[in-house]
Design a protein around this motif. Structure first.
Motif, PDB file in Angstrom:
ATOM      1  N   GLU A   1     -97.480  64.753 -21.471  1.00 28.30           N
ATOM      2  CA  GLU A   1     -96.059  64.578 -21.136  1.00 28.30           C
ATOM      3  C   GLU A   1     -95.236  64.442 -22.404  1.00 28.30           C
ATOM      4  O   GLU A   1     -94.138  64.994 -22.519  1.00 28.30           O
ATOM      5  N   ALA A   2     -95.763  63.710 -23.370  1.00 40.47           N
ATOM      6  CA  ALA A   2     -95.047  63.522 -24.625  1.00 40.47           C
ATOM      7  C   ALA A   2     -94.856  64.835 -25.370  1.00 40.47           C
ATOM      8  O   ALA A   2     -93.815  65.073 -25.984  1.00 40.47           O
ATOM      9  N   LEU A   3     -95.855  65.704 -25.295  1.00 36.00           N
ATOM     10  CA  LEU A   3     -95.821  66.949 -26.060  1.00 36.00           C
ATOM     11  C   LEU A   3     -95.119  68.084 -25.321  1.00 36.00           C
ATOM     12  O   LEU A   3     -94.401  68.873 -25.928  1.00 36.00           O
ATOM     13  N   ALA A   4     -95.340  68.177 -24.018  1.00 34.22           N
ATOM     14  CA  ALA A   4     -94.838  69.339 -23.288  1.00 34.22           C
ATOM     15  C   ALA A   4     -93.939  68.959 -22.118  1.00 34.22           C
ATOM     16  O   ALA A   4     -92.809  69.415 -22.022  1.00 34.22           O
ATOM     17  N   GLY A   5     -94.422  68.082 -21.225  1.00 31.53           N
ATOM     18  CA  GLY A   5     -93.645  67.725 -20.046  1.00 31.53           C
ATOM     19  C   GLY A   5     -93.517  68.884 -19.073  1.00 31.53           C
ATOM     20  O   GLY A   5     -94.313  69.820 -19.090  1.00 31.53           O
TER      21      GLY A   5
ATOM     22  N   ALA B   1     -91.605  65.267 -23.382  1.00 32.50           N
ATOM     23  CA  ALA B   1     -91.128  66.417 -24.161  1.00 32.50           C
ATOM     24  C   ALA B   1     -90.387  65.968 -25.414  1.00 32.50           C
ATOM     25  O   ALA B   1     -89.258  66.384 -25.683  1.00 32.50           O
ATOM     26  N   MET B   2     -91.051  65.068 -26.165  1.00 32.97           N
ATOM     27  CA  MET B   2     -90.493  64.546 -27.415  1.00 32.97           C
ATOM     28  C   MET B   2     -89.164  63.834 -27.200  1.00 32.97           C
ATOM     29  O   MET B   2     -88.236  63.954 -27.982  1.00 32.97           O
ATOM     30  N   GLY B   3     -89.059  63.078 -26.100  1.00 34.81           N
ATOM     31  CA  GLY B   3     -87.874  62.270 -25.842  1.00 34.81           C
ATOM     32  C   GLY B   3     -86.681  63.019 -25.305  1.00 34.81           C
ATOM     33  O   GLY B   3     -85.560  62.473 -25.274  1.00 34.81           O
ATOM     34  N   THR B   4     -86.884  64.247 -24.829  1.00 34.35           N
ATOM     35  CA  THR B   4     -85.766  65.096 -24.402  1.00 34.35           C
ATOM     36  C   THR B   4     -84.872  64.456 -23.327  1.00 34.35           C
ATOM     37  O   THR B   4     -83.641  64.514 -23.438  1.00 34.35           O
ATOM     38  N   PRO B   5     -85.414  63.845 -22.252  1.00 39.60           N
ATOM     39  CA  PRO B   5     -84.524  63.266 -21.229  1.00 39.60           C
ATOM     40  C   PRO B   5     -83.579  62.197 -21.786  1.00 39.60           C
ATOM     41  O   PRO B   5     -82.381  62.192 -21.468  1.00 39.60           O
ATOM     42  N   VAL B   6     -84.104  61.286 -22.611  1.00 39.00           N
ATOM     43  CA  VAL B   6     -83.285  60.211 -23.153  1.00 39.00           C
ATOM     44  C   VAL B   6     -82.269  60.760 -24.158  1.00 39.00           C
ATOM     45  O   VAL B   6     -81.106  60.335 -24.178  1.00 39.00           O
TER      46      VAL B   6
ATOM     47  N   TYR C   1     -87.731  50.191 -31.669  1.00 41.57           N
ATOM     48  CA  TYR C   1     -87.722  49.918 -33.104  1.00 41.57           C
ATOM     49  C   TYR C   1     -88.272  51.033 -33.992  1.00 41.57           C
ATOM     50  O   TYR C   1     -88.088  50.981 -35.208  1.00 41.57           O
ATOM     51  N   LEU C   2     -88.920  52.049 -33.405  1.00 39.64           N
ATOM     52  CA  LEU C   2     -89.556  53.056 -34.257  1.00 39.64           C
ATOM     53  C   LEU C   2     -88.956  54.447 -34.064  1.00 39.64           C
ATOM     54  O   LEU C   2     -88.137  54.880 -34.861  1.00 39.64           O
ATOM     55  N   SER C   3     -89.344  55.157 -33.002  1.00 36.37           N
ATOM     56  CA  SER C   3     -88.916  56.542 -32.836  1.00 36.37           C
ATOM     57  C   SER C   3     -88.855  56.910 -31.369  1.00 36.37           C
ATOM     58  O   SER C   3     -89.831  56.716 -30.631  1.00 36.37           O
ATOM     59  N   VAL C   4     -87.727  57.454 -30.944  1.00 34.66           N
ATOM     60  CA  VAL C   4     -87.586  57.910 -29.560  1.00 34.66           C
ATOM     61  C   VAL C   4     -88.559  59.050 -29.288  1.00 34.66           C
ATOM     62  O   VAL C   4     -89.264  59.075 -28.271  1.00 34.66           O
TER      63      VAL C   4
END
Length: 561
Positions: free
Chosen positions: A129-133, A171-176, A243-246
């Protein structure tokens, strides 16, 4: 320029909302009650949405049909472009035998199917999910579960329910990121608030997966490893998003959770599952659709002892089995380097869709969804295609084998492709004609109950479109506007849209079609829908209560920095 009216029926927002909801009623009644195939249900709902758009909202016939074409194209690119290429990478590993090595590797982590569900569907699914979604986690994790001995229906159900907590940062934080861009709220505030809502889901979902596999006994015997996995994911998701990365939120959370799970499993003695126990579990939990008893054995025979013959794979074979996913991580990591990202973005073509002239029903400005972004080079699907090509080269896969794997993937997904195209066509017609906005404004007028109902709006958006990104694009601004008018913190309701939306993922026709196609259950999407709808609503209620309490002094402290 066509500008929708929010209350076309006698100026009544309530009556207009009932009519606007008709296409959704048609879809879910056909699919969930009458058990009509997903692609037929989607096309029928699309026809209903066009009738409502023209007859009730006064949208020109040409523009309504053009909206459907644009939506269908969006379903094909980028959504199915992602799914096809993600499954192609998997199919290559199957056709070359590397997937069997990976399956045995996961099996050696645990031969207990209850924990395998957590490892594969939750941890590995979160990484995907983090990579592709966009359906890739459900597609890949469900077939991996089948390879571990799960029956197809149970594998699909577990994969659908597991694909919840990671979705908001997928997908690398795309929705947020999309939510922050469209609402004008600071990304760090939106990410921080979502990161204080979805971790609650992460904490309970692994335990729920154990229950789905083996009922109450499964929870009683494996609750501690499952809970430790969920809590570690929740903590990692909270810390990374705040605190780090979305972009790396789910990557970090997935890796941390699987590490904690493996550590706890090695420190915990878990009772083995006998064939008699498995039979009892099947009787207790009922029989799976089609009359097959649900089992808990990793070999699929109810033994719970894994494969009958132990096969030891060499180090090189193990490295090759994990290589495709290492390549995917590396490709996506490199694509996020600013210099590389700038080059990739040159391969994006942004243009107004010809002949489609629709204004936003509130602002009067041209609707954002009439602009098509053909980002063929930086697209997630293209990155997955590149990952597949590199994987084929590194594993020395013959070009003919790689091509046949791609053809096999397309044949397997043909009905899913049609379903997703029809569903996105439905979503675009509803959005651009004003039907979705009517429903949204009706819910937004709930007054004091708005905080409780705001996750429902996101849930509805994802259930229709299959995408948390699309739901945020649909309702993000509406949530912020309603929050300001009602005295709520805009970050809270904007985040609630995304957090509630993740629970509509398991119900979305897009995900149901992908799960059914990947597990060989084509035509049984309605059964999957009935299996997961209760869990979706129960978790949605939990999220609604959480957001409501966060809007009060009871849990308002959770939103303080």
């Amino acid at each position: 320029m066509f500008q929708p009216v929010l209350d076309p029926l006698g100026g009544s927002l309530g009556w207009s909302s009932l009519v606007a909801a008709l296409p959704l009623v048609v879809f879910f009644v056909l699919l969930g009650v009458l058990r009509v195939q997903a692609w037929i249900s989607a096309l029928s709902a699309l026809a209903a949405s066009i009738v409502v758009a023209v007859a009730a909202y006064g949208m020109p016939v040409g523009q309504s049909l053009n909206s459907a074409v644009l939506g269908a194209l969006f379903g094909l690119f980028p959504i199915m472009w992602i799914v096809v290429n993600a499954l192609w990478v998997y199919q290559m590993t199957v056709d070359t035998g590397h997937f069997e090595v990976l399956r045995r590797s996961f099996g050696r982590l645990s031969d207990d199917q209850r924990l395998q569900a957590v490892i594969v569907a939750f941890c590995f699914g979160a990484l995907l999910e983090a990579l592709a979604g966009f359906g890739a986690p459900v597609a890949i994790s469900s077939v991996m579960l089948i390879a571990l001995g799960f029956k197809p229906f149970k594998a699909a159900t577990v994969a659908l329910v597991a694909n919840t907590a990671p979705v908001a940062f997928g997908a690398m934080g795309t929705p947020v990121i999309t939510l922050a861009e469209l609402t004008g709220l600071p990304l760090e505030d939106v990410s921080s608030t979502v990161g204080r809502q979805t971790p609650l889901l992460a904490a309970v979902v692994p335990v729920l997966l154990v229950f789905l596999v083996d009922g109450k006994r499964g929870v009683r015997q494996t609750w501690w490893p499952a809970l430790a996995c969920g809590l570690s994911f929740a903590v990692a998701q909270f810390v990374t998003s705040n605190y780090l990365s979305v972009e790396l939120t789910d990557v970090v959370a997935a890796l941390v959770s699987v590490g904690v799970l493996v550590l706890v499993m090695r420190m915990t003695t878990i009772p083995s599952v006998t064939a008699e126990d498995a039979s009892d579990a099947a009787d207790a939990s009922g029989r799976e659709a089609g009359g097959a008893p649900g089992g808990t054995g990793a070999s699929g025979d109810g033994s719970g002892t894994g494969t009958a013959t132990e096969v030891r794979d060499g180090r090189r074979a193990a490295v090759n089995a994990y290589l495709p996913y290492a390549v995917i991580i590396a490709v996506f990591a490199v694509s996020q380097i600013p210099a590389v990202k700038a080059v990739l973005e040159k391969g994006a073509v942004l243009f107004d869709w010809p002949g489609l002239h629709v204004a936003d029903p509130v602002t009067g400005k041209p609707a954002a969804s009439t602009v098509f972004n053909f980002n063929w080079l930086p697209a997630t699907g293209t990155m997955l295609l590149l990952s597949g090509v590199l994987t084929a080269l590194l594993l020395a896969v013959p070009p003919g084998v790689a091509a046949r794997s791609y053809g096999k993937t397309l044949r397997q997904l043909r009905w899913a492709i049609l379903t997703v195209a029809a569903v996105l066509a439905l979503a675009y017609v509803m959005n651009l004609s004003g039907q979705t906005s009517t429903i949204g404004h009706f819910i937004a007028g709930a007054g004091a109950a708005l905080a409780f109902l705001s996750p429902v709006l996101g849930w509805l958006g994802v259930a229709v479109t299959g995408s948390d990104t699309s739901s945020n694009a649909l309702f993000g601004i509406l949530q912020v506007t309603a929050a300001k008018n009602s005295g709520y913190a805009p970050e809270l309701l904007a985040a609630a849209n995304s957090s509630g939306g993740v629970l509509g993922k398991m119900l979305s026709p897009q995900n149901l079609a992908i799960a059914a196609a990947a597990t060989g259950l084509g035509g049984r999407e309605a059964e999957l829908l009935r299996k997961v709808v209760g869990w979706s609503l129960a978790l949605l209620l939990l999220m609604c209560v959480l957001v409501f309490l966060q809007s009060t002094s009871v849990l308002g402290w959770m939103l303080l920095s």
